[in-house]
Design a protein around this motif. Structure first.
Motif, PDB file in Angstrom:
ATOM      1  N   ILE A   9      11.066   5.925  13.533  1.00  0.00           N
ATOM      2  CA  ILE A   9       9.687   5.937  13.944  1.00  0.00           C
ATOM      3  C   ILE A   9       8.956   4.712  13.465  1.00  0.00           C
ATOM      4  N   ALA A  10       8.046   4.301  14.180  1.00  0.00           N
ATOM      5  CA  ALA A  10       7.409   3.053  14.002  1.00  0.00           C
ATOM      6  C   ALA A  10       6.503   3.172  12.795  1.00  0.00           C
ATOM      7  N   LEU A  11       7.234   2.864  11.276  1.00  0.00           N
ATOM      8  CA  LEU A  11       6.210   2.622  10.768  1.00  0.00           C
ATOM      9  C   LEU A  11       5.592   3.288   9.669  1.00  0.00           C
ATOM     10  N   VAL A  12       4.614   2.618   9.426  1.00  0.00           N
ATOM     11  CA  VAL A  12       3.815   3.123   8.340  1.00  0.00           C
ATOM     12  C   VAL A  12       2.809   4.023   8.990  1.00  0.00           C
ATOM     13  N   ALA A  13       2.788   5.279   8.645  1.00  0.00           N
ATOM     14  CA  ALA A  13       1.787   6.184   9.178  1.00  0.00           C
ATOM     15  C   ALA A  13       0.718   6.375   8.132  1.00  0.00           C
ATOM     16  N   LEU A  14      -0.510   6.127   8.514  1.00  0.00           N
ATOM     17  CA  LEU A  14      -1.610   6.187   7.560  1.00  0.00           C
ATOM     18  C   LEU A  14      -2.723   7.031   8.147  1.00  0.00           C
ATOM     19  N   THR A  15      -3.080   8.111   7.480  1.00  0.00           N
ATOM     20  CA  THR A  15      -4.177   8.959   7.920  1.00  0.00           C
ATOM     21  C   THR A  15      -5.400   8.646   7.081  1.00  0.00           C
ATOM     22  N   ALA A  76      -6.854  -7.028  13.092  1.00  0.00           N
ATOM     23  CA  ALA A  76      -7.896  -6.006  13.031  1.00  0.00           C
ATOM     24  C   ALA A  76      -7.639  -4.961  11.942  1.00  0.00           C
ATOM     25  N   LEU A  77      -6.614  -5.137  11.130  1.00  0.00           N
ATOM     26  CA  LEU A  77      -6.337  -4.166  10.075  1.00  0.00           C
ATOM     27  C   LEU A  77      -7.446  -4.162   9.034  1.00  0.00           C
ATOM     28  N   LYS A  78      -7.738  -2.986   8.506  1.00  0.00           N
ATOM     29  CA  LYS A  78      -8.753  -2.849   7.469  1.00  0.00           C
ATOM     30  C   LYS A  78      -8.196  -3.310   6.127  1.00  0.00           C
ATOM     31  N   PRO A  79      -9.064  -3.712   5.193  1.00  0.00           N
ATOM     32  CA  PRO A  79      -8.579  -4.193   3.886  1.00  0.00           C
ATOM     33  C   PRO A  79      -7.665  -3.202   3.185  1.00  0.00           C
ATOM     34  N   GLU A  80      -8.010  -1.908   3.234  1.00  0.00           N
ATOM     35  CA  GLU A  80      -7.160  -0.923   2.561  1.00  0.00           C
ATOM     36  C   GLU A  80      -5.805  -0.786   3.237  1.00  0.00           C
ATOM     37  N   GLU A  81      -5.750  -1.021   4.547  1.00  0.00           N
ATOM     38  CA  GLU A  81      -4.478  -0.975   5.249  1.00  0.00           C
ATOM     39  C   GLU A  81      -3.617  -2.176   4.891  1.00  0.00           C
ATOM     40  N   ARG A  82      -4.243  -3.335   4.802  1.00  0.00           N
ATOM     41  CA  ARG A  82      -3.507  -4.529   4.385  1.00  0.00           C
ATOM     42  C   ARG A  82      -2.939  -4.357   2.983  1.00  0.00           C
ATOM     43  N   SER A  83      -3.737  -3.746   2.114  1.00  0.00           N
ATOM     44  CA  SER A  83      -3.296  -3.530   0.737  1.00  0.00           C
ATOM     45  C   SER A  83      -2.094  -2.592   0.701  1.00  0.00           C
ATOM     46  N   LEU A  84      -2.152  -1.535   1.501  1.00  0.00           N
ATOM     47  CA  LEU A  84      -1.041  -0.592   1.550  1.00  0.00           C
ATOM     48  C   LEU A  84       0.235  -1.273   2.004  1.00  0.00           C
ATOM     49  N   ILE A  85       0.138  -2.062   3.051  1.00  0.00           N
ATOM     50  CA  ILE A  85       1.311  -2.746   3.587  1.00  0.00           C
ATOM     51  C   ILE A  85       1.866  -3.744   2.575  1.00  0.00           C
ATOM     52  N   ALA A  86       0.975  -4.464   1.894  1.00  0.00           N
ATOM     53  CA  ALA A  86       1.417  -5.453   0.909  1.00  0.00           C
ATOM     54  C   ALA A  86       2.173  -4.818  -0.246  1.00  0.00           C
ATOM     55  N   ASN A  87       1.872  -3.545  -0.537  1.00  0.00           N
ATOM     56  CA  ASN A  87       2.506  -2.875  -1.672  1.00  0.00           C
ATOM     57  C   ASN A  87       3.678  -1.985  -1.292  1.00  0.00           C
ATOM     58  N   LEU A  88       4.085  -2.032  -0.029  1.00  0.00           N
ATOM     59  CA  LEU A  88       5.248  -1.255   0.379  1.00  0.00           C
ATOM     60  C   LEU A  88       6.509  -1.821  -0.269  1.00  0.00           C
ATOM     61  N   PRO A  89       7.471  -0.968  -0.600  1.00  0.00           N
ATOM     62  CA  PRO A  89       8.739  -1.486  -1.125  1.00  0.00           C
ATOM     63  C   PRO A  89       9.480  -2.257  -0.042  1.00  0.00           C
ATOM     64  N   PRO A  90      10.376  -3.149  -0.423  1.00  0.00           N
ATOM     65  CA  PRO A  90      11.144  -3.883   0.593  1.00  0.00           C
ATOM     66  C   PRO A  90      12.014  -2.928   1.394  1.00  0.00           C
ATOM     67  N   PRO A  91      12.369  -3.302   2.611  1.00  0.00           N
ATOM     68  CA  PRO A  91      13.212  -2.424   3.433  1.00  0.00           C
ATOM     69  C   PRO A  91      14.594  -2.259   2.810  1.00  0.00           C
ATOM     70  N   PRO A  92      15.294  -1.186   3.155  1.00  0.00           N
ATOM     71  CA  PRO A  92      16.638  -0.992   2.615  1.00  0.00           C
ATOM     72  C   PRO A  92      17.552  -2.162   2.942  1.00  0.00           C
ATOM     73  N   ALA A  93      18.443  -2.461   1.999  1.00  0.00           N
ATOM     74  CA  ALA A  93      19.466  -3.492   2.217  1.00  0.00           C
ATOM     75  C   ALA A  93      20.810  -2.798   2.368  1.00  0.00           C
ATOM     76  N   ARG A  94      21.668  -3.349   3.194  1.00  0.00           N
ATOM     77  CA  ARG A  94      22.966  -2.740   3.466  1.00  0.00           C
ATOM     78  C   ARG A  94      24.090  -3.728   3.162  1.00  0.00           C
ATOM     79  N   PHE A  95      25.115  -3.216   2.521  1.00  0.00           N
ATOM     80  CA  PHE A  95      26.301  -3.997   2.208  1.00  0.00           C
ATOM     81  C   PHE A  95      27.516  -3.218   2.712  1.00  0.00           C
ATOM     82  N   THR A  96      28.487  -3.934   3.259  1.00  0.00           N
ATOM     83  CA  THR A  96      29.715  -3.297   3.741  1.00  0.00           C
ATOM     84  C   THR A  96      30.917  -3.953   3.084  1.00  0.00           C
TER      85      THR A  96
END
Length: 200
Positions: A9-15, A76-96
């Protein structure tokens, strides 16, 4: 009530609650894609399937029985939304890593992945690892299931020896049930003899 549809699913869901009522902001997936959708269900509306919302960088007011997403764009993102995105953990990394046939011994080209994984893990404090073992189709399914678990456990043991905390590592064996390269039964395939490690 919000229910996800699809595996991605697309994303960061923020209510957000405010004077205009709650809204939902959809962003990209962790890997940058925008596949997937959400079903927004309000039992008062008498629609058991709810309304489907999809698309990255869309904002939807969660009011009424037919919510409609509106494109907003990054600017058009709000400041609090930008802050949330900036503090997200990095995406999962995969090794094979790949194995010599019918063993838990890494193939020569995969030995270097242990060191690469160790360096990546050090750069992600608090990360957890999931190790999933697989086999090719040579041998009986029951045997391969056991072998795949042994492969996952072998890599866990190697990592613990390097100082990885055992409690942040989980292992699973899936045998020949999820072939990376579909083959007939009793077919040797180096690409299927593997472990996949997900760091999140």
């Amino acid at each position: 009530m919000m229910r996800a549809r699809g595996l991605s699913i697309a994303l960061v869901a923020l209510t957000l609650a405010g004077c205009a009522g709650p809204s939902l902001l959809l962003m990209n997936n962790e890997d940058g894609s925008n596949e997937g959708a959400l079903a927004v269900i309000d039992e008062k509306c008498g629609n058991p399937d709810g309304s489907t919302i999809a698309g990255s960088f869309t904002r939807t007011r969660l009011s009424g029985c037919a919510p409609r997403p509106k494109g907003v764009g990054e600017a058009a993102l709000k400041p609090e939304e930008r802050s949330l995105i900036a503090n997200l953990p990095p995406p999962p990394a995969r090794f094979t890593m790949y194995f010599i046939p019918d063993t838990t011994v890494l193939a020569p080209g995969s030995e270097g992945m242990i060191d690469a994984l160790a360096e990546h893990f050090k750069a992600r404090p608090g990360a957890e690892l999931e190790i999933i073992g697989y086999t090719d189709t040579v041998g009986k399914p029951e045997y391969n299931l056991t072998l795949s678990q042994k492969r996952a456990d072998e890599i866990k043991g190697r990592l613990v020896q390097l100082g990885f905390p055992a409690e942040v590592i989980t292992t699973t064996g899936r045998g020949e049930t999820e072939l990376r390269f579909p083959t007939p039964d009793e077919t040797e395939n180096g690409g299927n003899r593997r472990v996949e490690i997900i760091v999140r």
